[in-house]
Write a protein that holds these residues in place. Structure first.
Motif, PDB file in Angstrom:
ATOM      1  N   ARG A 219      23.084-111.026 -30.892  1.00 46.77           N
ATOM      2  CA  ARG A 219      23.891-110.115 -31.710  1.00 46.77           C
ATOM      3  C   ARG A 219      24.092-108.765 -31.020  1.00 46.77           C
ATOM      4  NH1 ARG A 219      24.446-112.427 -36.895  1.00 46.77           N
ATOM      5  NH2 ARG A 219      23.730-114.571 -36.687  1.00 46.77           N
ATOM      6  N   GLU A 220      23.031-108.229 -30.387  1.00 49.81           N
ATOM      7  CA  GLU A 220      23.096-106.873 -29.838  1.00 49.81           C
ATOM      8  C   GLU A 220      22.335-106.791 -28.510  1.00 49.81           C
ATOM      9  OE1 GLU A 220      22.748-104.896 -34.348  1.00 49.81           O
ATOM     10  OE2 GLU A 220      21.013-104.972 -32.987  1.00 49.81           O
ATOM     11  N   THR A 221      22.813-105.912 -27.631  1.00 48.48           N
ATOM     12  CA  THR A 221      22.089-105.589 -26.404  1.00 48.48           C
ATOM     13  C   THR A 221      22.041-104.076 -26.261  1.00 48.48           C
ATOM     14  OG1 THR A 221      22.757-107.636 -25.299  1.00 48.48           O
ATOM     15  CG2 THR A 221      22.014-105.842 -23.894  1.00 48.48           C
ATOM     16  N   GLY A 277      25.069-109.228 -20.602  1.00 48.72           N
ATOM     17  CA  GLY A 277      25.537-108.325 -19.564  1.00 48.72           C
ATOM     18  C   GLY A 277      26.908-107.736 -19.832  1.00 48.72           C
ATOM     19  N   HIS A 278      27.466-107.986 -21.017  1.00 47.58           N
ATOM     20  CA  HIS A 278      28.803-107.456 -21.312  1.00 47.58           C
ATOM     21  C   HIS A 278      28.834-105.928 -21.328  1.00 47.58           C
ATOM     22  CE1 HIS A 278      29.935-111.460 -21.808  1.00 47.58           C
ATOM     23  NE2 HIS A 278      30.163-111.537 -23.096  1.00 47.58           N
ATOM     24  N   VAL A 311      25.222 -99.615 -25.677  1.00 50.17           N
ATOM     25  CA  VAL A 311      24.858-100.785 -26.478  1.00 50.17           C
ATOM     26  C   VAL A 311      26.111-101.628 -26.686  1.00 50.17           C
ATOM     27  CG1 VAL A 311      23.033 -99.510 -27.670  1.00 50.17           C
ATOM     28  CG2 VAL A 311      25.292 -99.694 -28.727  1.00 50.17           C
ATOM     29  N   SER A 312      25.899-102.918 -26.864  1.00 48.73           N
ATOM     30  CA  SER A 312      27.008-103.810 -27.206  1.00 48.73           C
ATOM     31  C   SER A 312      26.622-104.650 -28.405  1.00 48.73           C
ATOM     32  CB  SER A 312      27.389-104.711 -26.026  1.00 48.73           C
ATOM     33  OG  SER A 312      26.360-105.628 -25.726  1.00 48.73           O
ATOM     34  N   THR A 359      31.413-102.166 -27.328  1.00 50.24           N
ATOM     35  CA  THR A 359      30.397-101.359 -26.663  1.00 50.24           C
ATOM     36  C   THR A 359      30.531 -99.917 -27.112  1.00 50.24           C
ATOM     37  OG1 THR A 359      31.799-100.918 -24.742  1.00 50.24           O
ATOM     38  CG2 THR A 359      30.339-102.830 -24.619  1.00 50.24           C
ATOM     39  N   VAL A 360      29.396 -99.239 -27.161  1.00 49.99           N
ATOM     40  CA  VAL A 360      29.371 -97.806 -27.437  1.00 49.99           C
ATOM     41  C   VAL A 360      28.502 -97.172 -26.368  1.00 49.99           C
ATOM     42  CG1 VAL A 360      28.820 -95.984 -29.073  1.00 49.99           C
ATOM     43  CG2 VAL A 360      29.612 -98.208 -29.918  1.00 49.99           C
ATOM     44  N   SER A 361      29.086 -96.232 -25.626  1.00 50.82           N
ATOM     45  CA  SER A 361      28.378 -95.571 -24.534  1.00 50.82           C
ATOM     46  C   SER A 361      28.149 -94.109 -24.870  1.00 50.82           C
ATOM     47  CB  SER A 361      29.177 -95.672 -23.231  1.00 50.82           C
ATOM     48  OG  SER A 361      29.325 -97.016 -22.828  1.00 50.82           O
TER      49      SER A 361
END
Length: 388
Positions: A219-221, A277-278, A311-312, A359-361
């Motif tokens: 679900r999340e990285t 790795g997205h 995070v993605s 993604t949020v950077s």
């Protein structure tokens, strides 16, 4: 080294799903063309790649056709047939990376674990099972629960069944088609992954990601992971050992368990770019997809350094039955500074199907990954595939 130039070569990709699509997106700025082979007409990669061959993954004539049109073959799905790839490569002289031997190792999870264990890679206790009695015996030895896994064909959590007690053994085995294996359940502090790259005489690895699964689906990285420096160092060492076992150039997604005692145990390997790795598309100086293109061509690898904490979150089908894949609420994502939407171009939404990711950077120093994750979850909640 041969002098490189653009426009460059053509890469043939077996599989045209979202990974093939993102490979084509990464290849284009390098002057590299992509041709995909996939049984689904107008597959997600088709609108980005130069061409698509519509054929099954075991269609040897189509695979040979693909090989004659490209400079190197690779794959974005483990359903690629390693025997056909090897024969076609031998007949046409077109190299395959990673090598078909790596696919052969990966295809059978029991073979994978045995080879890795023999090479000294730390793995959870495991064994083959053929009957419910074998599962019950494993529970007696390992304790409950245990994880029952289909040896072949499983991906994205499919084919993985937790067995909570000996009474559940019969039903669990029936739910897993074909040969199976069982692993001791790992009480982990966190699930982490290393996206490692085997190049032409060089290796690289991205910063460790921390992964959150639910119902066996990623679900999340979160990057960087909350692991200590010694754990990160050990995870990198294990990834290097895994690359020694694998054969051929390319990206390898290496999923690991970090135990409360800060030990590292291998979970599974994907010989291709990986969902965990997205985040690298926005969060690193070169994405896992660009690295895979560089690696399979034998080109110098790019920098894997972290650009900013990122995070993605996966956008999964939140529907109860199949329907057209139409995402609503996109404006909320586009309005958020530091957020990026990736849409995979799939035409049908199905329950829990991966249809995109966000993604949020971090845009400023000192932003906590918890804050980034909170924003990403809010954005995920703001979109839906259901009718409004």
């Amino acid at each position: 080294m041969t002098r490189l130039r653009t426009p460059g070569p053509t890469v043939g990709v077996v599989g045209g799903g979202q990974l093939g699509r993102m490979l084509a997106e990464a290849a284009s700025p390098l002057g590299v063309d992509i041709v995909v082979l996939d049984p689904t007409p107008d597959c997600p990669a088709a609108t980005i790649a130069r061409d698509q061959l519509v054929a099954d993954f075991d269609d040897e004539a189509a695979m040979r056709d693909l090989a004659t049109r490209v400079d190197v073959l690779t794959f974005e799905i483990e359903l690629a047939n390693q025997d056909i790839l090897e024969r076609v490569s031998d007949e046409t002289g077109t190299p395959v990376h990673p090598k078909p031997a790596s696919l052969e190792t990966i295809h059978d999870k029991l073979v994978q674990k045995r080879e890795l264990e023999a090479a000294g890679v730390p793995v959870p206790p495991f064994r083959a099972v053929e009957s419910a009695a074998d599962i019950r015996e494993a529970i007696d030895d390992y304790g409950a629960p245990v994880m029952l896994k289909a040896r072949t064909g499983g991906y994205d959590g499919r084919g993985n069944v937790p067995v909570e007690s000996t009474a559940d053994a019969e039903d669990a085995l029936e739910s897993v088609a074909g040969p199976a294996m069982v692993e001791a359940f790992v009480e982990f502090e966190r699930e982490i992954s290393v996206i490692a790259v085997e190049g032409d005489g060089e290796t690289a690895a991205f910063p460790i990601g921390e992964n959150v699964h639910e119902d066996e689906i990623l679900r999340e990285t979160i990057v960087p992971a909350g692991s200590s420096d010694p754990v990160r160092k050990r995870a990198r060492e294990v990834a290097e050992d895994v690359l020694e076992v694998m054969d051929g150039r390319g990206v390898y997604g290496i999923e690991l368990f970090e135990t409360p005692a800060e030990e590292i145990l291998l979970n599974e390997i994907a010989p291709r770019p990986h969902n965990s790795g997205h985040w690298t598309i926005e969060g690193a100086h070169s994405s896992q997809f660009e690295q895979h293109v560089r690696a399979v061509l034998g080109w110098p690898l790019g920098s894997t350094d972290l650009r900013s904490p990122t995070v993605s979150v996966n956008l999964l089908g939140d529907v109860e039955e199949e329907r057209d894949a139409a995402l609503s609420g996109v404006d909320r994502i586009l309005e958020e500074p530091g957020a990026n939407l990736h849409w995979y171009g799939k035409r049908e939404a199905r329950p829990l199907r991966k249809l995109g990711h966000v993604t949020v950077s971090a845009r400023d120093d000192g932003v906590a990954t918890d804050d980034l994750l909170g924003t990403a979850r809010e954005l995920e909640d703001s979109v839906t595939f259901r009718s409004s």
